[in-house]
Scaffold this motif. Structure first.
Motif, PDB file in Angstrom:
ATOM      1  N   ALA A 396      43.329  17.409   3.042  1.00  0.00           N
ATOM      2  CA  ALA A 396      43.998  18.692   2.739  1.00  0.00           C
ATOM      3  C   ALA A 396      43.417  19.878   3.500  1.00  0.00           C
ATOM      4  CB  ALA A 396      43.969  18.963   1.226  1.00  0.00           C
ATOM      5  N   ASN A 397      42.817  19.622   4.659  1.00  0.00           N
ATOM      6  CA  ASN A 397      42.264  20.692   5.497  1.00  0.00           C
ATOM      7  C   ASN A 397      43.276  21.018   6.595  1.00  0.00           C
ATOM      8  OD1 ASN A 397      40.794  22.359   7.234  1.00  0.00           O
ATOM      9  ND2 ASN A 397      38.870  21.247   6.871  1.00  0.00           N
ATOM     10  N   LEU A 398      44.187  21.926   6.309  1.00  0.00           N
ATOM     11  CA  LEU A 398      45.265  22.252   7.247  1.00  0.00           C
ATOM     12  C   LEU A 398      44.762  22.873   8.550  1.00  0.00           C
ATOM     13  CD1 LEU A 398      48.323  22.333   7.766  1.00  0.00           C
ATOM     14  CD2 LEU A 398      48.344  24.609   6.702  1.00  0.00           C
ATOM     15  N   PRO A 399      43.838  23.832   8.521  1.00  0.00           N
ATOM     16  CA  PRO A 399      43.362  24.385   9.795  1.00  0.00           C
ATOM     17  C   PRO A 399      42.782  23.318  10.722  1.00  0.00           C
ATOM     18  CG  PRO A 399      42.692  25.805   7.982  1.00  0.00           C
ATOM     19  CD  PRO A 399      43.255  24.558   7.366  1.00  0.00           C
ATOM     20  N   ALA A 400      42.049  22.359  10.170  1.00  0.00           N
ATOM     21  CA  ALA A 400      41.480  21.291  10.989  1.00  0.00           C
ATOM     22  C   ALA A 400      42.588  20.409  11.572  1.00  0.00           C
ATOM     23  CB  ALA A 400      40.514  20.456  10.157  1.00  0.00           C
ATOM     24  N   GLY A 424      43.158  15.845  -1.041  1.00  0.00           N
ATOM     25  CA  GLY A 424      41.933  15.850  -1.824  1.00  0.00           C
ATOM     26  C   GLY A 424      40.861  16.735  -1.215  1.00  0.00           C
ATOM     27  N   TYR A 425      40.195  17.508  -2.052  1.00  0.00           N
ATOM     28  CA  TYR A 425      39.087  18.396  -1.699  1.00  0.00           C
ATOM     29  C   TYR A 425      39.561  19.704  -1.059  1.00  0.00           C
ATOM     30  CZ  TYR A 425      36.021  14.452  -2.686  1.00  0.00           C
ATOM     31  OH  TYR A 425      35.373  13.418  -3.318  1.00  0.00           O
ATOM     32  N   GLY A 426      40.456  19.636  -0.085  1.00  0.00           N
ATOM     33  CA  GLY A 426      40.908  20.844   0.592  1.00  0.00           C
ATOM     34  C   GLY A 426      41.930  21.631  -0.198  1.00  0.00           C
ATOM     35  N   ALA A 427      42.263  22.818   0.354  1.00  0.00           N
ATOM     36  CA  ALA A 427      43.132  23.754  -0.375  1.00  0.00           C
ATOM     37  C   ALA A 427      44.603  23.613  -0.013  1.00  0.00           C
ATOM     38  CB  ALA A 427      42.678  25.191  -0.094  1.00  0.00           C
ATOM     39  N   PHE A 428      44.948  22.696   0.917  1.00  0.00           N
ATOM     40  CA  PHE A 428      46.325  22.642   1.418  1.00  0.00           C
ATOM     41  C   PHE A 428      46.951  21.242   1.300  1.00  0.00           C
ATOM     42  CE2 PHE A 428      43.970  25.813   3.917  1.00  0.00           C
ATOM     43  CZ  PHE A 428      44.756  26.953   3.740  1.00  0.00           C
ATOM     44  N   SER A 560      36.491  11.738  10.662  1.00  0.00           N
ATOM     45  CA  SER A 560      37.261  12.550   9.716  1.00  0.00           C
ATOM     46  C   SER A 560      37.726  13.844  10.368  1.00  0.00           C
ATOM     47  CB  SER A 560      36.409  12.880   8.488  1.00  0.00           C
ATOM     48  OG  SER A 560      37.096  13.770   7.628  1.00  0.00           O
ATOM     49  N   VAL A 561      38.986  14.168  10.145  1.00  0.00           N
ATOM     50  CA  VAL A 561      39.533  15.433  10.630  1.00  0.00           C
ATOM     51  C   VAL A 561      39.027  16.587   9.775  1.00  0.00           C
ATOM     52  CG1 VAL A 561      41.653  16.798  10.853  1.00  0.00           C
ATOM     53  CG2 VAL A 561      41.602  14.429  11.665  1.00  0.00           C
ATOM     54  N   GLY A 562      39.111  16.446   8.463  1.00  0.00           N
ATOM     55  CA  GLY A 562      38.895  17.590   7.581  1.00  0.00           C
ATOM     56  C   GLY A 562      37.623  17.605   6.790  1.00  0.00           C
TER      57      GLY A 562
END
Length: 628
Positions: A396-400, A424-428, A560-562
């Motif tokens: 859920a890391n959209l910027p990454a 999971g974990y990220g804001a997006f 991992s991307v995010g």
């Protein structure tokens, strides 16, 4: 890179869905007329086939169909399929017994075989009035004994004729139920509703300029076909177990579903997938004949027992039953022997399919369009090397994700493969899934994705409150459409590109949460390589990038991307180039402050911001184990 979402309903795919489903619905309406009249057994057969194809279409074309109506449509079509099931089985059995009698049973004396019902027995010299008085009372159609009289006849024939008459009586008895089922379908108005919607969908797609062969259409075909192939291969081990009839039956269903999917998408391919459809029809026929034998082997002993009880109930002795027992026993033995022959034929056919390179050819055909899913307008250059971006664990890391896909595109990637754990974990969470879909990224599902969808934070008792919060937030901030999309992802898929077989899975092919990275014993990698039927195996899950080669099989962990865990907070992905082969991991800087600010604004735990800013695992940050 700004997030620009493409419409969920691709016009080209919508048009193709409508043009595929409309003929099936019109055929269904026409065949139902024949089901009512019962003039020809093929009406029931063709109606069931039409309903099964429609049910397959409701699944594979769901992105273009109204979500609020699909459930009701699927349930209604399924009900008509089931209502015709017994009738179709009886039609097949009646036809088989009739053919069996004509081909295998010879009445040497050419004498007529007479049937007598119970009310005629008192006038027949073979049976006394006392015998008739002992009969029972059963209202089931065809339950009275069928008695035979001739001076000389084949001893096998009476039993088979008795069975045939019972089947015909039962088929006649249920015909009114078929008429009622057809009437119920008309009352629901579901076919008309579907036809009306599909006509409007087709017109709307044409206005929006949709062409049949869009990249989204090829992506959906690829995912559906490869998932069905994976499901079929799951049953391969049971080809070594001749007595495992349940798994053989399930394999038949898997082969049938794969064939229906190929038929649904055949219009996308210049060859029409005719060879492939014909091959699966042959495979399905052998498995179907095996299943028919299994049904007979189960049915005949039960029929023998029923007829024996019926004879005792009517006559008080087994004399009459002995007349029909021979033929039934012969039929049982015939079906057992034929089942063995068919199992051997299945082995020969399966081996032939593999030896002729059928699977490689099929995967090459359906993978070809998917290789170019990431470039504008699908512009293809078959003379250049193919470069594919490999990503995983976006969490859920959209910027990454935006930064990685922009970098991959700049470096010439023509397709993107995602090894799962996208949320999971990220804001997006919702934005990430939408972005993956709009970018035509081919994804598998990860163990964390599954945990979120199954609401594991409620039932699985996560090891920390942070993880509990992460799962709950991800689930609650996913749209219903994206939940459905995520839940529909396979645990693995395969491609064949430039003669190279590629397998994508989150953990290992055996277990979704197994780590395959630089710490995995070579013996374990060799074990996987021996049975994976792949040249390159792409995984994620560990968040640690690695490239290892064992027995000519290349294992690539994307990293991992995010949410990196090796101390480098930059996003990580891999670039795979084919013809010639090369693999390299790439690190990409991205706007971490944007990701952190979004986490803080959405009140996610502070440990999450430390994970992405420091490139460390949740275990290192909080001291708790983190299997995701």
């Amino acid at each position: 890179m700004k997030c620009e979402h493409k419409p969920a309903q691709d016009p080209s795919f919508s048009r193709y869905a409508a043009e595929t489903m409309l003929p099936l619905l019109l055929s269904l309406k026409q065949e139902l007329t024949g089901v009512r009249t019962a003039d020809d057994i093929e009406y029931v057969h063709r109606t069931r086939v039409a309903t099964r194809r429609l049910r397959a279409c409701l699944t594979i074309f769901s992105p273009s169909l109204p979500h609020e109506k699909i459930k009701n449509w699927r349930r209604t079509i399924r009900d008509i399929t089931r209502s015709l099931g017994e009738a179709r089985d009886l039609d097949v059995q009646i036809d088989f017994i009739s053919t069996f009698i004509s081909r295998h049973i010879r009445d040497e004396c050419q004498e007529e075989l007479f049937f007598y019902s119970d009310h005629e027995l008192g006038h027949h010299p073979l049976f006394s009035t006392k015998q008739v008085e002992g009969k029972g009372n059963n209202d089931e159609p065809g339950s009275d004994p069928l008695l035979f009289c001739t001076r000389s006849f084949d001893i096998n024939r009476p039993g088979l004729e008795c069975l045939l008459q019972r089947l015909k009586a039962r088929r006649q008895h249920i015909q009114p139920d078929l008429v009622k089922a057809a009437d119920r379908l008309e009352l629901t108005a579901v076919p008309e509703s579907m036809i009306s919607y599909l006509h409007e969908l087709k017109i709307r797609a044409e206005i929006e300029g949709g062409t049949v062969n869009s990249q989204f259409s090829y992506e959906q075909a690829f995912v559906s076909i490869m998932t069905a192939i994976s499901n079929l291969f799951w049953f391969e081990p049971w080809l070594n177990e001749p007595d495992n009839i349940h798994q053989h039956h399930e394999m038949r269903i898997a082969a049938k579903r794969l064939r229906y999917i190929l038929e649904a998408f055949s219009g996308l391919y210049e060859c029409g997938l005719k060879t492939e459809i014909k091959t699966f029809k042959s495979l399905q026929d052998v498995l179907g004949d095996m299943h028919d034998c299994d049904v007979w082997v189960e049915k005949i002993p039960a029929f023998i027992l029923d007829e024996k009880k019926r004879a005792y109930r009517y006559f008080g002795n087994p004399d009459f039953f002995s007349i029909i027992e021979h033929g039934l026993s012969r039929l049982l033995e015939n079906r057992k022997n034929r089942r063995v022959e068919l199992f051997n034929e299945l082995h020969v056919l399966w081996d032939k399919i593999r030896e002729e390179g059928f699977w490689d050819q099929l995967m090459e055909k359906v993978s070809h369009p998917a290789r170019f899913s990431f470039i504008e307008d699908g512009v293809q250059d078959n003379d250049r090397p193919v470069t594919i971006a490999l990503i995983s664990d976006i969490h859920a890391n959209l910027p990454a994700l935006e930064a990685v896909l922009a970098d991959a595109k700049q470096k010439g990637a023509t397709a993107v493969l995602n090894a799962g754990d996208s949320i999971g974990y990220g804001a997006f969470p919702d934005e990430v899934i939408s972005y993956l879909r709009s970018s035509y990224v081919l994804s598998v599902i990860g163990n964390y994705d599954l945990a979120v969808l199954s609401k594991k934070w409620k039932t699985g008792r996560p090891r920390s409150h942070d993880k509990q919060a992460a799962m709950r937030f991800a689930f609650q901030n996913l749209s219903k459409e994206n939940r459905t999309y995520l839940a529909g992802l396979s645990r693995e898929f395969r491609l064949r590109v430039r003669g190279t077989n590629i397998l994508v899975t989150h953990g290992s092919p055996d277990q979704i949460d197994e780590y395959l990275d630089r710490g995995t014993p070579e013996s374990r990698l060799r074990e996987i390589a021996e049975k994976a039927r792949a040249d390159i195996i792409i995984t994620g899950h560990s968040h640690l990038p690695s490239i290892r080669q064992v027995d000519d099989v290349l294992f690539v962990n994307c990293g991992s991307v995010g949410r990196t865990e090796d101390g480098d907070p930059r996003a990580c992905y891999a670039l795979l180039t084919l013809d010639p082969l090369s693999v390299v991991h790439v690190r990409v800087s991205y706007d971490i402050s944007r990701a952190i600010t979004a986490m803080q604004n959405r009140h996610l735990p502070g440990s999450f911001t430390r994970m992405i800013s420091e490139g460390r695992s949740h275990d290192d940050i909080s001291g708790h184990g983190d299997p995701a």
